[in-house]
Scaffold this motif. Structure first.
Motif, PDB file in Angstrom:
ATOM      1  N   CYS A  73      28.621  -1.961  -1.259  1.00 40.32           N
ATOM      2  CA  CYS A  73      29.831  -2.716  -0.934  1.00 40.32           C
ATOM      3  C   CYS A  73      31.065  -1.918  -1.327  1.00 40.32           C
ATOM      4  N   MET A  77      33.742  -1.393   1.770  1.00 34.77           N
ATOM      5  CA  MET A  77      34.734  -2.451   1.942  1.00 34.77           C
ATOM      6  C   MET A  77      36.149  -1.926   1.771  1.00 34.77           C
ATOM      7  N   ILE A  81      39.272  -7.061   4.024  1.00 32.57           N
ATOM      8  CA  ILE A  81      37.865  -7.439   4.106  1.00 32.57           C
ATOM      9  C   ILE A  81      37.471  -8.118   2.806  1.00 32.57           C
ATOM     10  N   ARG A  82      36.681  -9.184   2.918  1.00 33.55           N
ATOM     11  CA  ARG A  82      36.154  -9.850   1.733  1.00 33.55           C
ATOM     12  C   ARG A  82      34.628  -9.829   1.779  1.00 33.55           C
ATOM     13  N   ARG A  83      34.009  -9.950   0.623  1.00 34.15           N
ATOM     14  CA  ARG A  83      32.556  -9.958   0.548  1.00 34.15           C
ATOM     15  C   ARG A  83      32.048 -11.367   0.307  1.00 34.15           C
ATOM     16  N   SER A  84      30.779 -11.574   0.627  1.00 35.79           N
ATOM     17  CA  SER A  84      30.134 -12.853   0.345  1.00 35.79           C
ATOM     18  C   SER A  84      30.107 -13.075  -1.164  1.00 35.79           C
ATOM     19  N   GLU A  93      27.220  -9.446   2.434  1.00 40.92           N
ATOM     20  CA  GLU A  93      27.847  -9.447   3.752  1.00 40.92           C
ATOM     21  C   GLU A  93      29.357  -9.351   3.604  1.00 40.92           C
ATOM     22  N   LEU A  94      30.011  -8.769   4.612  1.00 37.25           N
ATOM     23  CA  LEU A  94      31.456  -8.595   4.617  1.00 37.25           C
ATOM     24  C   LEU A  94      32.073  -9.385   5.767  1.00 37.25           C
ATOM     25  N   THR A 122      26.787  -2.732  10.745  1.00 34.81           N
ATOM     26  CA  THR A 122      28.099  -3.284  11.063  1.00 34.81           C
ATOM     27  C   THR A 122      28.130  -3.802  12.498  1.00 34.81           C
ATOM     28  N   LYS A 134      32.095 -12.150  10.753  1.00 32.28           N
ATOM     29  CA  LYS A 134      31.192 -11.291   9.988  1.00 32.28           C
ATOM     30  C   LYS A 134      31.321  -9.859  10.487  1.00 32.28           C
TER      31      LYS A 134
END
Length: 340
Positions: A73, A77, A81-84, A93-94, A122, A134
């Motif tokens: 990540c 990233m 963008i944010r991550r799960s 997941e991003l 991706t 996603k």
């Protein structure tokens, strides 16, 4: 970690999630990583086909799948963008934090995925995304990997994140409507409404429209007039074929634009033109297909232009692979192979 019989696992800590599937009823993690196995768990685990379990046993120089996913990540990233929040079964997941243009450094992505036991998947780069979409998922294949594996992946990725979402920057557009038949009112202008709708989807307001009529000089003068209004983008509609009386490409050149490409390996949209003025303002010559086709070359190029990303001739040439619209009815773009 070590592998032991399930009947002997009571009191041990699971080092990964265990998925249970009951067709039509349930699919998910029945036991989470970190769960301490109890006597009551043993029959359930056996019913799930788990005769052996991996339990945690830290070894020097090894990384758990969750820690490895965090490292992946970190190298992927980028902006917006944010991550799960949770790491599920070793996967992160991003998601996009804003509407924008999704960029993927394909060469560095390939280099990362070439490292054994690493995967970073991706959605297609170079495409428009909405906030919340996603973008990617990542994990390592085994439950634990040598730390050197992640060091290899980080070296392959380089110092900058592989993935970014670039917000749309262009705010205004000026449209030059060519053709004496449209200027005189003999033919209704059905081109502009279609273009306005596409621009609005990217937050671009149509600030000016000028009917130039025919002739290179008239088109060039109209372009100069809309540019004087300070628009971020100039669009010329119609007059893009090779017929002698189609003067839009000549008018764009006469207005002072440097042409990146006149013509694109895309159907519909082969007669598309893209250029830039010396101050960086983009100008496009739009062929008639934009007026009636569900998706054209304009839809493929506009997201990058709207985000302020310079588009090169190489970028346009690369559209040939996937540049054939299949003309599906109804049109499902962008949920189709066109442009991908």
């Amino acid at each position: 970690m070590k592998l032991i019989k399930t009947q002997e696992a009571v009191g041990h800590i699971l080092c990964h999630d265990l998925t249970q599937i009951i067709p039509g009823e349930f699919k998910g993690a029945r036991f989470r990583k970190g769960h301490v196995v109890t006597e009551e768990d043993v029959p359930v685990l056996l019913s799930m086909g788990k005769e052996h379990l991996y339990v945690w046993e830290m070894q020097l120089g090894m990384l758990h799948e969750d820690d490895a996913a965090l490292r992946l990540c970190g190298l992927s990233m980028g902006k917006n963008i944010r991550r799960s929040e949770d790491i599920r079964e070793g996967k992160i997941e991003l998601f996009a934090q804003c509407d924008g243009y999704f960029t993927v450094d394909a060469e560095r992505l390939f280099a990362v995925n070439s490292v054994p036991d690493v995967m970073l998947a991706t959605r297609k780069g170079g495409t428009a995304v909405k906030s919340g979409d996603k973008l990617a998922g990542m994990r390592v294949i085994p439950l634990a990997v040598p730390e050197s594996t992640l060091e290899q992946a980080e070296t392959a990725a380089g110092p900058e994140p592989i993935l970014n979402v670039l917000p749309y920057r262009l705010k205004s557009a000026g449209i030059v409507t060519t053709g004496s038949e449209v200027k005189s009112g003999l033919i209704e202008d059905k081109f502009t409404p279609a273009v306005k709708r596409k621009l609005a989807a990217f937050g671009i307001e149509t600030a000016a429209q000028i009917f130039s009529g025919d002739g290179v000089e008239n088109v060039a003068a109209a372009i100069a007039e809309v540019r004087a209004k300070g628009v971020d983008l100039v669009l010329c509609t119609g007059g893009m074929s090779v017929d002698p009386d189609d003067n839009t490409p000549g008018g764009i050149r006469a207005a002072g634009a440097e042409i990146v490409s006149y013509g694109a390996p895309v159907l519909p949209g082969a007669m598309f033109l893209l250029g830039y003025f010396s101050d960086g303002t983009p100008v496009m010559g739009l062929p008639g297909c934009v007026m009636f086709a569900g998706a054209t070359v304009f839809d493929l190029i506009l997201p990058a232009v709207a985000a302020g990303v310079p588009v090169s001739r190489r970028d346009i040439v690369a559209l040939g692979n996937g540049g054939l619209c299949l003309g599906c009815k109804p049109c499902t773009y962008p949920l189709c192979p066109f442009g991908k």
